[in-house]
Write a protein that holds these residues in place. Sequence first.
Motif, PDB file in Angstrom:
ATOM      1  N   MET A  13       0.859  -1.017  -0.028  1.00  0.00           N
ATOM      2  CA  MET A  13       0.287   0.167  -0.047  1.00  0.00           C
ATOM      3  C   MET A  13       0.753   1.175   0.229  1.00  0.00           C
ATOM      4  O   MET A  13       1.841   1.578   0.924  1.00  0.00           O
ATOM      5  N   ARG A  14       0.909   1.946  -1.172  1.00  0.00           N
ATOM      6  CA  ARG A  14       1.515   3.590  -0.877  1.00  0.00           C
ATOM      7  C   ARG A  14       0.070   3.878  -0.470  1.00  0.00           C
ATOM      8  O   ARG A  14      -0.127   4.781  -0.544  1.00  0.00           O
ATOM      9  N   ILE A  15       1.690   4.782   0.410  1.00  0.00           N
ATOM     10  CA  ILE A  15       1.331   5.978   1.610  1.00  0.00           C
ATOM     11  C   ILE A  15       2.024   7.281   0.585  1.00  0.00           C
ATOM     12  O   ILE A  15       2.046   8.033   0.584  1.00  0.00           O
ATOM     13  N   PRO A  16       0.530   7.890   0.346  1.00  0.00           N
ATOM     14  CA  PRO A  16       1.183   9.624  -0.159  1.00  0.00           C
ATOM     15  C   PRO A  16       0.967  10.933   0.999  1.00  0.00           C
ATOM     16  O   PRO A  16       0.095  10.649   2.123  1.00  0.00           O
ATOM     17  N   GLY A  17       1.444  11.275   0.872  1.00  0.00           N
ATOM     18  CA  GLY A  17       1.318  12.466   1.007  1.00  0.00           C
ATOM     19  C   GLY A  17       2.874  12.478   2.358  1.00  0.00           C
ATOM     20  O   GLY A  17       2.447  12.820   3.598  1.00  0.00           O
ATOM     21  N   VAL A  18       3.759  12.168   1.924  1.00  0.00           N
ATOM     22  CA  VAL A  18       5.135  12.163   3.814  1.00  0.00           C
ATOM     23  C   VAL A  18       5.303  13.748   3.689  1.00  0.00           C
ATOM     24  O   VAL A  18       5.228  14.737   2.744  1.00  0.00           O
ATOM     25  N   ARG A  19       4.911  13.795   4.403  1.00  0.00           N
ATOM     26  CA  ARG A  19       5.113  15.747   5.284  1.00  0.00           C
ATOM     27  C   ARG A  19       6.487  15.366   6.105  1.00  0.00           C
ATOM     28  O   ARG A  19       7.298  16.737   5.630  1.00  0.00           O
ATOM     29  N   SER A  20       6.569  14.358   6.504  1.00  0.00           N
ATOM     30  CA  SER A  20       8.163  15.404   6.941  1.00  0.00           C
ATOM     31  C   SER A  20       9.109  13.566   7.002  1.00  0.00           C
ATOM     32  O   SER A  20       7.983  12.571   7.541  1.00  0.00           O
ATOM     33  N   ILE A  21      10.295  13.330   7.235  1.00  0.00           N
ATOM     34  CA  ILE A  21      11.219  12.612   7.815  1.00  0.00           C
ATOM     35  C   ILE A  21      12.478  13.069   9.048  1.00  0.00           C
ATOM     36  O   ILE A  21      13.257  13.886   8.755  1.00  0.00           O
ATOM     37  N   ALA A  22      11.984  12.389   9.818  1.00  0.00           N
ATOM     38  CA  ALA A  22      13.083  12.577  10.454  1.00  0.00           C
ATOM     39  C   ALA A  22      14.362  11.277  11.060  1.00  0.00           C
ATOM     40  O   ALA A  22      13.672   9.950  10.648  1.00  0.00           O
ATOM     41  N   MET A  31      12.520  16.837  -0.298  1.00  0.00           N
ATOM     42  CA  MET A  31      11.438  17.746  -1.739  1.00  0.00           C
ATOM     43  C   MET A  31      10.343  17.038  -1.670  1.00  0.00           C
ATOM     44  O   MET A  31      10.276  15.861  -1.082  1.00  0.00           O
ATOM     45  N   ASP A  32       9.236  17.348  -1.801  1.00  0.00           N
ATOM     46  CA  ASP A  32       8.469  16.837  -1.997  1.00  0.00           C
ATOM     47  C   ASP A  32       7.757  15.853  -3.122  1.00  0.00           C
ATOM     48  O   ASP A  32       9.259  15.875  -4.056  1.00  0.00           O
ATOM     49  N   GLY A  33       7.090  14.761  -2.856  1.00  0.00           N
ATOM     50  CA  GLY A  33       7.289  13.513  -3.345  1.00  0.00           C
ATOM     51  C   GLY A  33       7.814  12.351  -2.986  1.00  0.00           C
ATOM     52  O   GLY A  33       8.066  11.627  -4.019  1.00  0.00           O
ATOM     53  N   SER A  92       5.931  10.956   9.063  1.00  0.00           N
ATOM     54  CA  SER A  92       4.966  11.897   9.381  1.00  0.00           C
ATOM     55  C   SER A  92       4.424  11.959   8.141  1.00  0.00           C
ATOM     56  O   SER A  92       4.636  12.655   6.946  1.00  0.00           O
ATOM     57  N   CYS A  93       2.721  11.964   7.904  1.00  0.00           N
ATOM     58  CA  CYS A  93       1.960  11.518   6.851  1.00  0.00           C
ATOM     59  C   CYS A  93       1.207  12.952   6.657  1.00  0.00           C
ATOM     60  O   CYS A  93       0.465  13.170   7.889  1.00  0.00           O
ATOM     61  N   HIS A  94       0.492  13.024   5.319  1.00  0.00           N
ATOM     62  CA  HIS A  94      -0.126  14.400   5.775  1.00  0.00           C
ATOM     63  C   HIS A  94      -2.000  14.066   6.283  1.00  0.00           C
ATOM     64  O   HIS A  94      -2.419  14.759   6.732  1.00  0.00           O
ATOM     65  N   ASN A  95      -2.089  12.644   6.173  1.00  0.00           N
ATOM     66  CA  ASN A  95      -3.502  12.134   7.030  1.00  0.00           C
ATOM     67  C   ASN A  95      -3.700  12.257   8.179  1.00  0.00           C
ATOM     68  O   ASN A  95      -3.958  11.908   8.906  1.00  0.00           O
ATOM     69  N   GLY A  96      -1.651  11.957   8.711  1.00  0.00           N
ATOM     70  CA  GLY A  96      -2.049  12.167  10.683  1.00  0.00           C
ATOM     71  C   GLY A  96      -1.204  10.964  10.922  1.00  0.00           C
ATOM     72  O   GLY A  96      -0.599  10.588  12.137  1.00  0.00           O
ATOM     73  N   ALA A  97      -0.967   9.465  10.405  1.00  0.00           N
ATOM     74  CA  ALA A  97      -0.589   8.683  10.314  1.00  0.00           C
ATOM     75  C   ALA A  97       1.142   9.195  10.657  1.00  0.00           C
ATOM     76  O   ALA A  97       1.431  10.205   9.926  1.00  0.00           O
ATOM     77  N   VAL A 145       6.626  19.215   4.846  1.00  0.00           N
ATOM     78  CA  VAL A 145       6.557  19.327   3.196  1.00  0.00           C
ATOM     79  C   VAL A 145       5.237  19.979   3.344  1.00  0.00           C
ATOM     80  O   VAL A 145       4.129  18.849   3.887  1.00  0.00           O
ATOM     81  N   GLU A 146       4.085  21.333   2.945  1.00  0.00           N
ATOM     82  CA  GLU A 146       3.245  21.792   3.458  1.00  0.00           C
ATOM     83  C   GLU A 146       2.238  21.549   1.977  1.00  0.00           C
ATOM     84  O   GLU A 146       2.053  20.819   0.570  1.00  0.00           O
TER      85      GLU A 146
END
Length: 166
Positions: A1-10, A44-46, A84-89, A145-146
């Motif tokens: 399952m591909r999770i769209p919208g990665v907001r941040s990586i640490a 970067m976005d993506g 952290s993803c855009h959907n809150g996950a 990433v917003e």
Amino acid sequence: MRIPGVRSIAWCPVASIPADFELQAMAGTTPVLEGISFTAISIMDGAALELTDSNENNGSNRRVSLDFVPLSEFKAKHCAFFISCHNGAKYLIGTSACIPSITIKDTTGAPSTANNTSVHVELSSPCAWIEIEGLVPMSGPYPPVEYEAWREITEEEITTFINGLD
């Protein structure tokens, strides 16, 4: 399952994660990351996050794949990642018992093309990813990433834009 919208990586060294963290996740409790400091990565976005859960030999086997392009140098090894993803996950990839494989690829091209580094993270284990709740302490000046909600442009906005071209 591909999770769209990665907001941040640490990231953090896997040695910072308690030894029983994976056992807590396998027992069905949601582990807490209090006291572990993560370093934010400017991306970067993506960024692409793909999670797979399968039943092999009557046991769960999870596989995670993370691809991103950092905006600054990233050379860390033996580390775990907080996503952290855009959907809150929120997900943790890697523990002190299961260290993800990290492949860093430098891409250079012709003078007019973009040069960057791509990072590929992969892990396959019963706890390849762990869902996280609550806040996670992060250091670093990099904002997430917003993502803006898509909407159609209005007639008034088009007129304002066209009139502003003069």
